[in-house]
Design an enzyme around this catalytic site. Structure first.
Site, PDB file in Angstrom:
ATOM      1  N   GLU A  54      -2.899  27.313 -24.308  1.00  6.67           N
ATOM      2  CA  GLU A  54      -3.905  27.792 -23.354  1.00  6.67           C
ATOM      3  C   GLU A  54      -3.861  29.313 -23.272  1.00  6.67           C
ATOM      4  O   GLU A  54      -2.770  29.890 -23.214  1.00  6.67           O
ATOM      5  CB  GLU A  54      -3.641  27.184 -21.967  1.00  6.67           C
ATOM      6  CG  GLU A  54      -3.743  25.675 -21.943  1.00  6.67           C
ATOM      7  CD  GLU A  54      -3.395  25.060 -20.593  1.00  6.67           C
ATOM      8  OE1 GLU A  54      -3.050  25.810 -19.656  1.00  6.67           O
ATOM      9  OE2 GLU A  54      -3.471  23.824 -20.468  1.00  6.67           O
TER      10      GLU A  54
ATOM     11  N   ARG B 244       0.635  17.417 -18.057  1.00  4.00           N
ATOM     12  CA  ARG B 244       1.105  18.351 -19.079  1.00  4.00           C
ATOM     13  C   ARG B 244       0.586  17.900 -20.434  1.00  4.00           C
ATOM     14  O   ARG B 244       0.631  16.707 -20.764  1.00  4.00           O
ATOM     15  CB  ARG B 244       2.636  18.424 -19.094  1.00  4.00           C
ATOM     16  CG  ARG B 244       3.235  19.139 -17.885  1.00  4.00           C
ATOM     17  CD  ARG B 244       2.934  20.633 -17.920  1.00  4.00           C
ATOM     18  NE  ARG B 244       3.496  21.346 -16.767  1.00  4.00           N
ATOM     19  CZ  ARG B 244       2.803  21.685 -15.697  1.00  4.00           C
ATOM     20  NH1 ARG B 244       1.521  21.332 -15.593  1.00  4.00           N
ATOM     21  NH2 ARG B 244       3.375  22.370 -14.717  1.00  4.00           N
TER      22      ARG B 244
ATOM     23  N   GLY C 174      -7.308  21.776 -12.374  1.00  5.11           N
ATOM     24  CA  GLY C 174      -7.139  20.615 -11.504  1.00  5.11           C
ATOM     25  C   GLY C 174      -6.712  20.960 -10.091  1.00  5.11           C
ATOM     26  O   GLY C 174      -7.065  20.264  -9.140  1.00  5.11           O
TER      27      GLY C 174
ATOM     28  N   ASP D  92       7.264   4.248 -13.134  1.00  4.94           N
ATOM     29  CA  ASP D  92       8.040   5.417 -12.776  1.00  4.94           C
ATOM     30  C   ASP D  92       9.509   5.005 -12.792  1.00  4.94           C
ATOM     31  O   ASP D  92       9.833   3.831 -12.569  1.00  4.94           O
ATOM     32  CB  ASP D  92       7.655   5.930 -11.381  1.00  4.94           C
ATOM     33  CG  ASP D  92       8.113   7.366 -11.148  1.00  4.94           C
ATOM     34  OD1 ASP D  92       7.259   8.261 -11.069  1.00  4.94           O
ATOM     35  OD2 ASP D  92       9.334   7.589 -11.031  1.00  4.94           O
TER      36      ASP D  92
ATOM     37  N   HIS E 254      -7.565  23.812 -17.216  1.00  2.00           N
ATOM     38  CA  HIS E 254      -6.413  23.798 -16.310  1.00  2.00           C
ATOM     39  C   HIS E 254      -6.828  24.243 -14.894  1.00  2.00           C
ATOM     40  O   HIS E 254      -6.245  25.169 -14.318  1.00  2.00           O
ATOM     41  CB  HIS E 254      -5.293  24.708 -16.844  1.00  2.00           C
ATOM     42  CG  HIS E 254      -3.929  24.217 -16.463  1.00  2.00           C
ATOM     43  ND1 HIS E 254      -2.843  24.308 -17.291  1.00  2.00           N
ATOM     44  CD2 HIS E 254      -3.463  23.614 -15.321  1.00  2.00           C
ATOM     45  CE1 HIS E 254      -1.773  23.801 -16.697  1.00  2.00           C
ATOM     46  NE2 HIS E 254      -2.123  23.368 -15.503  1.00  2.00           N
TER      47      HIS E 254
END
Length: 253
Positions: free
Chosen positions: A208, A179, A229, A117, A227
């Site tokens: 989507e 993403r 989650g 990160d 999608h």
């Protein structure tokens, strides 16, 4: 929520945009700032739920849950051999709210954790035995499993592409609950064909709902969920509540 929507709203009664959920990629934030419309999202609200989905996908794949159920539903007693998570190295790209929750759960399975990160939380890394890599390539090279939890921007778009396949550890499993644009779809197919990528487990797609005859369909090395989650009864309530609280905060403050 485009520039045209915001401009029209500014001419009328629009006072604030309160986003249900985390992502701001469908909101023109530049236009919102330009027209003086404050906006809010719900950072952190999905973190536990999405982290659980990461492991739902991963365990389903490594333990052959989906094909084994299909065999048994057709009265076939076929016993496949799975693999353990214990002792494997998971690379977490993006150590924000979700990434940290993935790390906590990875520890519970006895996995080694390498992460990347831009911002290093040294205290969290120390308390959770996380090694931070110097760059994404190092994560790719050392990870048996990669969990993508980074935001999508100009730096992260297509971070996994055809050129990067050579940097991936052979047999890697990639999980994407962030993403779709983090991954080049064709690179996934090529990586599977070359036996570099063992599995691609995704909750997100470039388009989507899924287009007809998508190249990911009917590929045993790919698991796709639509999608979902963050889509649990518990989290829907949390997201809705936070979105309303954000709205109220601006109206009455």
């Amino acid at each position: 929520i485009t520039r045209a929507v915001i401009e029209l709203g500014k001419k009328n009664k629009l006072k604030i945009i309160s986003k249900y959920g985390i992502g701001l990629d469908k909101l023109d934030v530049v236009a919102a700032k330009e027209f003086g419309i404050p906006y809010e999202n719900c950072p952190g609200v999905n973190k536990e739920t999405v982290a659980e989905h990461v492991f739902a996908l991963l365990l389903s794949f490594v333990k052959n849950i989906i094909p084994e159920n299909a065999y048994l539903q057709n009265q076939k007693w076929i016993r496949l051999i799975g693999t353990d998570l214990f002792g494997k190295t998971i690379g977490i790209v993006g150590m924000g709210n979700v990434g940290k929750q993935v790390a906590i759960r990875s520890q519970a399975f006895g996995m080694s954790i390498i992460a990347y990160d831009k911002y290093v939380d040294k205290d969290f890394a120390k308390s959770n035995n996380i090694i931070y890599a110097n760059n994404v390539k190092e994560v790719f090279q050392k990870s048996d499993i990669i969990s993508l939890n980074a935001p999508l921007d100009s730096c992260t778009k297509h971070m996994i592409n055809i050129e990067e396949l050579g940097n991936l550890k052979t047999g890697v499993i990639i999980i994407n609950t962030a993403r779709a644009g983090l991954v080049e779809e064709n690179a996934v197919l090529v990586g599977i064909e070359r036996n570099i990528i063992r599995g691609y487990l995704t909750d997100v797609l470039d388009e989507e709902p899924m287009i007809q005859n998508h190249p990911f369909l009917n590929n045993p090395s790919i698991i796709i969920t639509p999608h979902i989650g963050s889509r649990t009864y518990d989290n829907v309530v949390r997201q809705g509540t936070m979105a309303v609280e954000n709205l109220v905060k601006h109206i009455y403050n």
